[in-house]
Design an enzyme around this catalytic site. Sequence first.
Site, PDB file in Angstrom:
ATOM      1  N   ASN A  12      12.354   0.263  -3.243  1.00  0.00           N
ATOM      2  CA  ASN A  12      11.928  -0.376  -4.488  1.00  0.00           C
ATOM      3  C   ASN A  12      12.017   0.687  -5.579  1.00  0.00           C
ATOM      4  O   ASN A  12      11.173   1.576  -5.651  1.00  0.00           O
ATOM      5  CB  ASN A  12      10.493  -0.904  -4.326  1.00  0.00           C
ATOM      6  CG  ASN A  12       9.970  -1.534  -5.596  1.00  0.00           C
ATOM      7  OD1 ASN A  12      10.701  -1.677  -6.587  1.00  0.00           O
ATOM      8  ND2 ASN A  12       8.703  -1.906  -5.594  1.00  0.00           N
ATOM      9  N   LYS A  14      11.586   0.331  -8.633  1.00  0.00           N
ATOM     10  CA  LYS A  14      10.650   0.052  -9.740  1.00  0.00           C
ATOM     11  C   LYS A  14      11.397   0.231 -11.074  1.00  0.00           C
ATOM     12  O   LYS A  14      12.598  -0.029 -11.132  1.00  0.00           O
ATOM     13  CB  LYS A  14       9.403   0.933  -9.625  1.00  0.00           C
ATOM     14  CG  LYS A  14       8.786   0.827  -8.214  1.00  0.00           C
ATOM     15  CD  LYS A  14       7.413   1.407  -8.078  1.00  0.00           C
ATOM     16  CE  LYS A  14       6.943   1.229  -6.641  1.00  0.00           C
ATOM     17  NZ  LYS A  14       5.567   1.648  -6.421  1.00  0.00           N
ATOM     18  N   HIS A  96       4.572  -7.933  -5.930  1.00  0.00           N
ATOM     19  CA  HIS A  96       4.288  -6.503  -5.736  1.00  0.00           C
ATOM     20  C   HIS A  96       2.938  -6.170  -6.373  1.00  0.00           C
ATOM     21  O   HIS A  96       2.543  -6.790  -7.366  1.00  0.00           O
ATOM     22  CB  HIS A  96       5.408  -5.661  -6.352  1.00  0.00           C
ATOM     23  CG  HIS A  96       5.268  -4.214  -6.006  1.00  0.00           C
ATOM     24  ND1 HIS A  96       4.482  -3.362  -6.735  1.00  0.00           N
ATOM     25  CD2 HIS A  96       5.769  -3.487  -4.978  1.00  0.00           C
ATOM     26  CE1 HIS A  96       4.512  -2.165  -6.169  1.00  0.00           C
ATOM     27  NE2 HIS A  96       5.283  -2.215  -5.106  1.00  0.00           N
ATOM     28  N   GLU A  98       2.097  -3.997  -8.346  1.00  0.00           N
ATOM     29  CA  GLU A  98       2.158  -3.729  -9.790  1.00  0.00           C
ATOM     30  C   GLU A  98       2.275  -5.030 -10.583  1.00  0.00           C
ATOM     31  O   GLU A  98       1.775  -5.134 -11.707  1.00  0.00           O
ATOM     32  CB  GLU A  98       3.308  -2.752 -10.076  1.00  0.00           C
ATOM     33  CG  GLU A  98       2.940  -1.345  -9.607  1.00  0.00           C
ATOM     34  CD  GLU A  98       4.036  -0.599  -8.879  1.00  0.00           C
ATOM     35  OE1 GLU A  98       5.218  -0.888  -9.101  1.00  0.00           O
ATOM     36  OE2 GLU A  98       3.691   0.287  -8.056  1.00  0.00           O
ATOM     37  N   GLU A 166       1.339  -3.618   1.665  1.00  0.00           N
ATOM     38  CA  GLU A 166       1.268  -2.371   0.895  1.00  0.00           C
ATOM     39  C   GLU A 166      -0.162  -2.166   0.387  1.00  0.00           C
ATOM     40  O   GLU A 166      -0.542  -2.746  -0.639  1.00  0.00           O
ATOM     41  CB  GLU A 166       2.218  -2.438  -0.308  1.00  0.00           C
ATOM     42  CG  GLU A 166       3.664  -2.683   0.057  1.00  0.00           C
ATOM     43  CD  GLU A 166       4.589  -2.207  -1.065  1.00  0.00           C
ATOM     44  OE1 GLU A 166       5.334  -1.252  -0.821  1.00  0.00           O
ATOM     45  OE2 GLU A 166       4.558  -2.760  -2.169  1.00  0.00           O
ATOM     46  N   GLY A 172       2.200   5.251  -4.291  1.00  0.00           N
ATOM     47  CA  GLY A 172       2.445   6.291  -5.284  1.00  0.00           C
ATOM     48  C   GLY A 172       1.377   7.371  -5.308  1.00  0.00           C
ATOM     49  O   GLY A 172       1.298   8.159  -6.248  1.00  0.00           O
ATOM     50  N   SER A 212       3.604   5.295   0.030  1.00  0.00           N
ATOM     51  CA  SER A 212       3.827   6.725   0.284  1.00  0.00           C
ATOM     52  C   SER A 212       4.559   7.004   1.599  1.00  0.00           C
ATOM     53  O   SER A 212       4.261   7.982   2.287  1.00  0.00           O
ATOM     54  CB  SER A 212       2.504   7.499   0.212  1.00  0.00           C
ATOM     55  OG  SER A 212       1.952   7.397  -1.095  1.00  0.00           O
TER      56      SER A 212
HETATM   57  P1  13P Z   1       5.632   4.633  -2.995  1.00  0.00           P
HETATM   58  O1  13P Z   1       6.533   4.718  -1.774  1.00  0.00           O
HETATM   59  O2  13P Z   1       6.158   5.392  -4.161  1.00  0.00           O
HETATM   60  O3  13P Z   1       4.211   4.910  -2.641  1.00  0.00           O
HETATM   61  O4  13P Z   1       5.686   3.077  -3.459  1.00  0.00           O
HETATM   62  C1  13P Z   1       5.475   2.092  -2.528  1.00  0.00           C
HETATM   63  C2  13P Z   1       5.819   0.794  -3.134  1.00  0.00           C
HETATM   64  O5  13P Z   1       5.129   0.309  -4.020  1.00  0.00           O
HETATM   65  C3  13P Z   1       7.029   0.108  -2.661  1.00  0.00           C
HETATM   66  O6  13P Z   1       7.098  -1.188  -3.147  1.00  0.00           O
END
Ligand code: 13P
Length: 249
Positions: A12, A14, A96, A98, A166, A172, A212
Amino acid sequence: MSGSRKFFVGGNWKMNGDKAAIDGIVDFMKKGPLNPNTEVVVGCPQCYLSYTREKLPAEIGVAAQNCYKVAKGAFTGEISPAMVKDCGCEWVILGHSERRNVFNEPDQLISEKVGHALEAGLKVIPCIGEKLDERESNRTEEVVFAQMKALVPNISDWSRVVIAYEPVWAIGTGKTASPEQAQDVHAKLRQWLTENVSAEVAESCRIIYGGSVSPSNCAELAKMGDIDGFLVGGASLKPDFVTIINARG
Ligand code: 13P
């Protein structure tokens, strides 16, 4: 058994990257080598869907990171599943954390988006996961089961769904769920599917972990019986992604 479910690794990106960065990602992914037993998909910003699709080998899927719940109309700033398909892409990531927490998307809207994306012929990665305070107050199951419950009525074809678990506190942050913590939630989700959808769906639906994931923790996570792959954020922008794709050996 996990053996019947093909290992799945999604990246992803983002809101990151530009054409030059995408060229670099395409280079390291082409170089691989990528385990042919892993299904690989990358989620890219909507303005680069066609660009990415044209550059990546056909066996790597390309996903949008969001799309709206209807085919077309006066919805400024949105894209539809039909548009994602028209860009040559087969997948979409929906709900997601976010989208849920920065853009306040509620369960019902996410569920309707999943329903329409499936009707339009896309494959869908719906995301669920608890926040830190929810985990700390022992509400993880309650939260993820409620998120699942909202999705189910709109899922018309489970064979085109990959669930991403997740935990928000792991996204993150560099704080990964331990293999045991992740396995525990994945097993509970599978049990929930048995009880609320069907034993067949529980057995065949892939449940992937995100938060992560890195080259140093992916192998241990990949050993767990109910972890069928990963959704990778930061590390999917780097050659580390190849190591993660190959986590299952
Ligand atoms: P990270 O791997 O940067 O923690 O992000 C995970 C994520 O949100 C994947 O959709």
